[in-house]
Design a protein around this motif. Structure first.
Motif, PDB file in Angstrom:
ATOM      1  N   ALA A 156       5.237   0.661  -1.348  1.00  0.00           N
ATOM      2  CA  ALA A 156       5.260  -0.011  -0.040  1.00  0.00           C
ATOM      3  C   ALA A 156       4.112   0.459   0.840  1.00  0.00           C
ATOM      4  CB  ALA A 156       6.595   0.252   0.657  1.00  0.00           C
ATOM      5  N   GLN A 157       3.776   1.752   0.743  1.00  0.00           N
ATOM      6  CA  GLN A 157       2.653   2.269   1.516  1.00  0.00           C
ATOM      7  C   GLN A 157       1.325   1.682   1.047  1.00  0.00           C
ATOM      8  OE1 GLN A 157       3.218   6.645   1.243  1.00  0.00           O
ATOM      9  NE2 GLN A 157       3.045   6.570   3.463  1.00  0.00           N
ATOM     10  N   ALA A 158       1.232   1.371  -0.239  1.00  0.00           N
ATOM     11  CA  ALA A 158      -0.027   0.867  -0.795  1.00  0.00           C
ATOM     12  C   ALA A 158      -0.281  -0.582  -0.436  1.00  0.00           C
ATOM     13  CB  ALA A 158      -0.018   1.022  -2.322  1.00  0.00           C
ATOM     14  N   LEU A 159       0.766  -1.373  -0.255  1.00  0.00           N
ATOM     15  CA  LEU A 159       0.597  -2.820  -0.087  1.00  0.00           C
ATOM     16  C   LEU A 159      -0.335  -3.206   1.066  1.00  0.00           C
ATOM     17  CD1 LEU A 159       4.187  -4.141  -0.890  1.00  0.00           C
ATOM     18  CD2 LEU A 159       2.226  -3.869  -2.412  1.00  0.00           C
ATOM     19  N   PRO A 160      -0.225  -2.567   2.255  1.00  0.00           N
ATOM     20  CA  PRO A 160      -1.147  -2.960   3.340  1.00  0.00           C
ATOM     21  C   PRO A 160      -2.611  -2.644   3.056  1.00  0.00           C
ATOM     22  CG  PRO A 160       0.759  -1.756   4.204  1.00  0.00           C
ATOM     23  CD  PRO A 160       0.755  -1.575   2.719  1.00  0.00           C
ATOM     24  N   LEU A 161      -2.865  -1.813   2.038  1.00  0.00           N
ATOM     25  CA  LEU A 161      -4.236  -1.412   1.730  1.00  0.00           C
ATOM     26  C   LEU A 161      -4.835  -2.211   0.584  1.00  0.00           C
ATOM     27  CD1 LEU A 161      -3.658   2.460   1.872  1.00  0.00           C
ATOM     28  CD2 LEU A 161      -4.398   0.954   3.725  1.00  0.00           C
ATOM     29  N   LEU A 162      -4.128  -3.244   0.143  1.00  0.00           N
ATOM     30  CA  LEU A 162      -4.572  -4.029  -1.002  1.00  0.00           C
ATOM     31  C   LEU A 162      -4.745  -5.488  -0.621  1.00  0.00           C
ATOM     32  CD1 LEU A 162      -2.217  -2.549  -3.762  1.00  0.00           C
ATOM     33  CD2 LEU A 162      -4.602  -1.956  -3.319  1.00  0.00           C
ATOM     34  N   PRO A 163      -5.599  -6.227  -1.336  1.00  0.00           N
ATOM     35  CA  PRO A 163      -5.788  -7.656  -1.052  1.00  0.00           C
ATOM     36  C   PRO A 163      -4.547  -8.463  -1.409  1.00  0.00           C
ATOM     37  CG  PRO A 163      -7.049  -6.977  -2.986  1.00  0.00           C
ATOM     38  CD  PRO A 163      -6.511  -5.733  -2.378  1.00  0.00           C
ATOM     39  N   PRO A 164      -4.385  -9.655  -0.795  1.00  0.00           N
ATOM     40  CA  PRO A 164      -3.140 -10.426  -0.910  1.00  0.00           C
ATOM     41  C   PRO A 164      -2.679 -10.706  -2.333  1.00  0.00           C
ATOM     42  CG  PRO A 164      -4.533 -11.350   0.795  1.00  0.00           C
ATOM     43  CD  PRO A 164      -5.339 -10.295   0.118  1.00  0.00           C
ATOM     44  N   SER A 165      -3.556 -11.202  -3.210  1.00  0.00           N
ATOM     45  CA  SER A 165      -3.104 -11.539  -4.555  1.00  0.00           C
ATOM     46  C   SER A 165      -2.720 -10.291  -5.335  1.00  0.00           C
ATOM     47  CB  SER A 165      -4.191 -12.317  -5.302  1.00  0.00           C
ATOM     48  OG  SER A 165      -5.366 -11.539  -5.458  1.00  0.00           O
ATOM     49  N   LEU A 188      -5.392   2.213  -7.278  1.00  0.00           N
ATOM     50  CA  LEU A 188      -6.078   1.138  -6.561  1.00  0.00           C
ATOM     51  C   LEU A 188      -6.335   1.503  -5.106  1.00  0.00           C
ATOM     52  CD1 LEU A 188      -4.265  -2.026  -7.991  1.00  0.00           C
ATOM     53  CD2 LEU A 188      -6.499  -1.105  -8.628  1.00  0.00           C
ATOM     54  N   THR A 189      -5.406   2.192  -4.474  1.00  0.00           N
ATOM     55  CA  THR A 189      -5.618   2.552  -3.064  1.00  0.00           C
ATOM     56  C   THR A 189      -6.621   3.700  -2.934  1.00  0.00           C
ATOM     57  OG1 THR A 189      -3.628   3.941  -3.175  1.00  0.00           O
ATOM     58  CG2 THR A 189      -3.390   1.743  -2.253  1.00  0.00           C
ATOM     59  N   GLU A 190      -6.524   4.693  -3.829  1.00  0.00           N
ATOM     60  CA  GLU A 190      -7.469   5.805  -3.743  1.00  0.00           C
ATOM     61  C   GLU A 190      -8.890   5.368  -4.092  1.00  0.00           C
ATOM     62  OE1 GLU A 190      -5.981   8.910  -6.226  1.00  0.00           O
ATOM     63  OE2 GLU A 190      -4.481   9.575  -4.758  1.00  0.00           O
ATOM     64  N   GLY A 191      -9.018   4.319  -4.919  1.00  0.00           N
ATOM     65  CA  GLY A 191     -10.346   3.881  -5.330  1.00  0.00           C
ATOM     66  C   GLY A 191     -10.847   2.656  -4.610  1.00  0.00           C
ATOM     67  N   ARG A 192     -10.235   2.315  -3.473  1.00  0.00           N
ATOM     68  CA  ARG A 192     -10.603   1.044  -2.823  1.00  0.00           C
ATOM     69  C   ARG A 192     -11.994   1.067  -2.203  1.00  0.00           C
ATOM     70  NH1 ARG A 192      -8.277   0.564   2.734  1.00  0.00           N
ATOM     71  NH2 ARG A 192      -7.828   2.655   3.486  1.00  0.00           N
ATOM     72  N   ALA A 193     -12.563   2.257  -2.014  1.00  0.00           N
ATOM     73  CA  ALA A 193     -13.943   2.321  -1.523  1.00  0.00           C
ATOM     74  C   ALA A 193     -14.946   2.079  -2.651  1.00  0.00           C
ATOM     75  CB  ALA A 193     -14.219   3.667  -0.863  1.00  0.00           C
ATOM     76  N   ARG A 194     -14.465   2.162  -3.897  1.00  0.00           N
ATOM     77  CA  ARG A 194     -15.324   1.950  -5.080  1.00  0.00           C
ATOM     78  C   ARG A 194     -14.610   0.990  -6.031  1.00  0.00           C
ATOM     79  NH1 ARG A 194     -14.031   6.794  -4.124  1.00  0.00           N
ATOM     80  NH2 ARG A 194     -12.750   6.905  -5.994  1.00  0.00           N
ATOM     81  N   PRO A 195     -14.380  -0.234  -5.608  1.00  0.00           N
ATOM     82  CA  PRO A 195     -13.519  -1.135  -6.395  1.00  0.00           C
ATOM     83  C   PRO A 195     -14.033  -1.423  -7.797  1.00  0.00           C
ATOM     84  CG  PRO A 195     -14.636  -2.335  -4.639  1.00  0.00           C
ATOM     85  CD  PRO A 195     -14.860  -0.887  -4.382  1.00  0.00           C
ATOM     86  N   ARG A 196     -15.335  -1.610  -7.949  1.00  0.00           N
ATOM     87  CA  ARG A 196     -15.839  -1.943  -9.282  1.00  0.00           C
ATOM     88  C   ARG A 196     -15.620  -0.775 -10.254  1.00  0.00           C
ATOM     89  NH1 ARG A 196     -18.541  -6.048 -11.400  1.00  0.00           N
ATOM     90  NH2 ARG A 196     -19.454  -5.658 -13.444  1.00  0.00           N
ATOM     91  N   GLU A 197     -15.997   0.421  -9.834  1.00  0.00           N
ATOM     92  CA  GLU A 197     -15.801   1.582 -10.689  1.00  0.00           C
ATOM     93  C   GLU A 197     -14.318   1.798 -10.995  1.00  0.00           C
ATOM     94  OE1 GLU A 197     -17.579   1.362  -8.009  1.00  0.00           O
ATOM     95  OE2 GLU A 197     -19.451   2.511  -8.105  1.00  0.00           O
ATOM     96  N   THR A 198     -13.469   1.550 -10.002  1.00  0.00           N
ATOM     97  CA  THR A 198     -12.024   1.725 -10.192  1.00  0.00           C
ATOM     98  C   THR A 198     -11.490   0.763 -11.245  1.00  0.00           C
ATOM     99  OG1 THR A 198     -11.749   2.468  -7.901  1.00  0.00           O
ATOM    100  CG2 THR A 198      -9.793   1.630  -9.022  1.00  0.00           C
ATOM    101  N   VAL A 199     -11.885  -0.500 -11.149  1.00  0.00           N
ATOM    102  CA  VAL A 199     -11.405  -1.496 -12.120  1.00  0.00           C
ATOM    103  C   VAL A 199     -11.961  -1.198 -13.507  1.00  0.00           C
ATOM    104  CG1 VAL A 199     -11.473  -3.943 -12.747  1.00  0.00           C
ATOM    105  CG2 VAL A 199     -11.062  -3.272 -10.376  1.00  0.00           C
ATOM    106  N   GLU A 200     -13.218  -0.837 -13.581  1.00  0.00           N
ATOM    107  CA  GLU A 200     -13.808  -0.526 -14.888  1.00  0.00           C
ATOM    108  C   GLU A 200     -13.056   0.628 -15.560  1.00  0.00           C
ATOM    109  OE1 GLU A 200     -18.491  -1.829 -14.288  1.00  0.00           O
ATOM    110  OE2 GLU A 200     -17.841   0.173 -13.678  1.00  0.00           O
TER     111      GLU A 200
END
Length: 756
Positions: A156-165, A188-200
């Motif tokens: 629940a804490q993470a949801l406001p920090l993530l995109p809608p989909s 996903l929340t800890e890596g939101r400043a580096r989204p590409r690296e996080t997803v990779e």
């Protein structure tokens, strides 16, 4: 035989235990000193999905507890020590009265609102209707789940920090795979400043996950797509399709592969798209997304959209509206093909069906602006306003989850640039650290920086414009910004060389068009330039004619250029035609073109150009009439409104019409309060020898003295009506501020000499 208190206690505990166990709750008795809590009951504690949410239970059993009846139940009394303990408990506390004969329990929640205080103690009513059995299960469950846990839910804490989909996908994952949702929420929340690296990193790790489920991968794909990494989104959805159940008709697998293929096509990876669509060709009709991807792929190969249009005509609106990915893909495709009408319809459908959709709202804003630019908007200002509202809302949402807000911010800046709100553009393009409104990534966006430089030049502030170029030093955008902010007195040949070099390296349609326009304005654009860059700049036949005419005019042949432009109807062509007619001394015809453009498009620039043409032609009355219409529109940016108000004020001042100056000043103050207009009003009153009115204006509006020329009226007012609090301190401040102005110093000295 009378039961002992110990027997009563066991009867009560057993009855409550049985009631909770019957609905799957875990009942855990407090064996050691309970201080007023006999047991804890955990919601769904006996099932495979215990919740970790509890009720604290106080049990009372015996006939004595049912002696004090009320109209609706029974009155229970207890000492205040127990009440304070219950009310301070982190868990909801319920009191259960058990009838030892029937073994039925009746419950009530202990809350401050339910307690009735008496002179010596307190009591609470236990309703007859609240029986502790299956009928009370929903109410007790809601009571337990409504209480916030001691530690917030990480998901629940993470949801406001993530995109809608990603929020939607993670929420769905949380209902079936708590471990997976907790892991992804953290990463996903800890890596939101580096989204590409996080997803990779997640995609690499997923290869060894024992439970790399479809929903986990779909969440990663949604996250990647919202952050603008469609190649990674395609990879995630492709992996998700491999985790889809092999049983059944395989529709979900096809659907996910269809999404992945559309993402790959959007990322211009046709080889990957072809690979993903292999199964879809053999199972046509099983998945709308897969079918659309196949038809779009084939349409690009064949250079025609017949098959895709046929498919869309055959499916129902409800089926299409249920797939936002499909709607957005088709809308973007229509936009790229120049079909603004279809693109707008599809984006609007996506936004109606999925109001939170980020990409749809932002793209809708972009298409609305493009419609205005192409002169195809029936109501330009409402379209611009809607685009501004959409882009602003999207930008603020994206900023909240640290997403790629530069695209949305760029759209806002472009809209304000179209409106010629140059001061706003500069504020929007300036970094927050320097007092502006742009986050770091937004300020370094090439389009944002370019608009900031252009706005600075439009306001005649070369130093300010140059700062935007300095901020982009070492980036691909620097040459363009250096050219925009170049010294206007640079020799023509050198300027042409700069823009021609830029044309050879331009990588976007807007940059290419800018270079072509600069060359055309200087009469240096060639037919070969237009031929080679028609596709790069997205030019149509009318655009080519406009650029050619502008080049001819730049070379000095105004009459030929005017003849070429007269048949054209686009706003851009008509604006240039009015400009050239005025330059050729044919101001009456130029005004007629402006009137026609205003009548057909309601474009404010048509009226602004008309005001300037009339003023420069000496028709000041006509210019003022036109300015009045502009001011009444309420659509004009603040800086232009201020300029028009000043023109009206200055004209009346030059005529000595001080009543007229007062009227114009009051109109301006109602529109845009400001110190400069206030002083203009005070000076008009002083010029009419109305000292009392001038003093009242000063005392009510308290304008600051920002110019040495205003020291004289300020000092004369204070000399006549002073002393007032802080008069001498203000005089000293002004003397220090304008120390180099001898006249100001003399007025302040006389004021000091006259002070008692």
């Amino acid at each position: 035989m009378t039961a002992t208190s110990a027997q009563m206690e066991r009867i009560g505990v057993a009855a409550v235990d049985a009631a909770f166990s019957a609905v799957g709750w875990a009942f855990r008795e407090q064996i050691v000193a309970d201080h007023g809590i006999d047991a804890h009951a955990e919601v769904d504690g006996l099932t495979s999905v215990p919740t970790g949410r509890y009720l604290a239970v106080q049990i009372k059993c015996g006939p004595s507890f049912f002696k004090s009846s009320t109209a609706n139940g029974w009155r229970f009394r207890e000492d205040t020590k127990h009440l304070n303990y219950w009310l301070a408990n982190l868990m909801p506390v319920i009191l259960v009265l058990v009838d030892p004969q029937t073994k039925i329990g009746y419950w009530v929640q202990i809350t401050h609102e339910a307690v009735h205080y008496t002179g010596k103690g307190w009591w609470i009513e236990v309703p007859k209707t609240q029986v502790l059995d299956e009928s009370s299960h929903p109410a007790l469950r809601d009571l337990a789940l409504a209480t916030m846990p001691a530690l917030p839910d990480p998901v629940a804490q993470a949801l406001p920090l993530l995109p809608p989909s990603a929020v939607q996908a993670l929420s769905a994952l949380d209902t079936v795979d708590r471990d997976g949702s907790l892991r992804l929420a953290k990463v996903l929340t800890e890596g939101r400043a580096r989204p590409r690296e996080t997803v990779e990193a997640l995609l690499t790790a997923s290869q060894s996950w024992p439970h790399a489920t479809l929903l986990r991968l779909a969440t990663i794909g949604a996250y990647a797509n919202e952050h603008g990494h469609r190649d990674l989104a395609a990879a995630a959805f492709a992996l998700a399709s491999e985790r889809a159940p092999a049983t059944g008709d395989g529709v979900e697998r096809l659907r996910l592969r269809g999404i992945a293929a559309l993402m790959a096509l959007s990322a211009d990876d046709r080889d990957r798209a072809a690979e993903l669509l292999g199964d879809a060709r053999a199972t046509a009709g099983a998945s709308l997304l897969a079918d659309v991807a196949v038809r779009a792929f084939d349409a690009d190969e064949a250079g025609r959209d017949d098959a895709l249009e046929s498919l869309l005509g055959a499916i129902g609106d409800e089926r299409l509206d249920a797939e936002p990915t499909c709607l957005l893909f088709l809308a973007e495709r229509a936009f790229v093909h120049g079909d603004l009408h279809s693109s707008l319809e599809l984006y609007e459908r996506a936004c109606r069906r999925h109001p939170s959709i980020i990409g749809g709202r932002l793209a809708l804003a972009r298409v609305l602006i493009e419609r205005v630019l192409q002169g195809r908007s029936v109501m330009p200002h409402p379209d611009q306003q809607k685009a501004l509202e959409l882009a602003t809302a999207v930008r603020d949402e994206i900023r909240r989850w640290s997403g790629p807000s530069e695209t949305a911010h760029r759209t806002i800046v472009q809209q304000r640039m179209i409106a010629q709100a140059f001061a706003e553009v500069i504020h929007l393009a300036t970094p927050v650290a320097s007092g502006g409104a742009a986050f770091e990534r937004e300020a370094t966006d090439p389009v944002v920086a370019t608009c900031g430089a252009q706005a600075g030049m439009a306001l005649g502030n070369h130093a300010l414009a140059a700062r935007f170029a300095d901020a982009m030093r070492g980036t691909p955008a620097e040459p363009m910004l250096r050219a925009i902010t170049a010294d206007p007195d640079l020799p023509r040949d050198q300027t042409i060389t700069v823009w021609r070099e830029l044309l050879a390296t331009a990588t976007t349609p807007s940059a290419t068009r800018s270079c072509l326009l600069q060359l055309a304005t200087r009469g240096a654009l060639t037919a070969d330039d237009l031929t080679r860059h028609t596709e790069d700049a997205n030019l149509d036949d009318e655009d080519r004619t406009v650029f050619t005419a502008r080049t001819i005019a730049g070379a000095g042949d105004l009459d030929t250029a005017i003849v070429m432009l007269q048949p054209l109807t686009s706003p851009a062509a008509r604006e240039i035609l009015a400009e050239l007619l005025h330059a050729a001394g044919r101001s009456g015809e130029a005004v007629a073109v402006c009137d026609d453009l205003w009548r057909r498009t309601h474009t404010l620039k048509a009226l602004q150009d008309k005001v300037n043409i009339l003023a420069e032609s000496g028709d000041l009355d006509g210019a003022e009439d036109c300015a009045t219409v502009l001011l009444a529109s309420r659509e004009l940016p603040a800086e232009h409104r201020s300029l028009l108000h000043w023109r009206r004020i200055q004209r009346r001042a030059a005529q000595g019409d001080w009543d007229g100056v007062q009227t114009c000043c009051r109109d301006a103050l109602q529109d845009q309060p400001g110190d400069d207009i206030t002083w203009a009003l005070i000076c008009a009153q002083l010029n009419q020898d109305d000292w009392d009115a001038a003093w009242d204006t000063y005392r009510q509006l308290r304008p600051t003295v920002g110019d040495s020329a205003l020291v004289r009226p300020w000092a004369e007012l204070h000399a006549r009506f002073g002393p007032v609090p802080r008069q001498q301190a203000l005089a000293a401040e002004l003397a220090a501020r304008f120390a180099g102005d001898q006249e100001a110093a003399e007025h302040l000295a006389r004021l000091s000499a006259a002070a008692p």
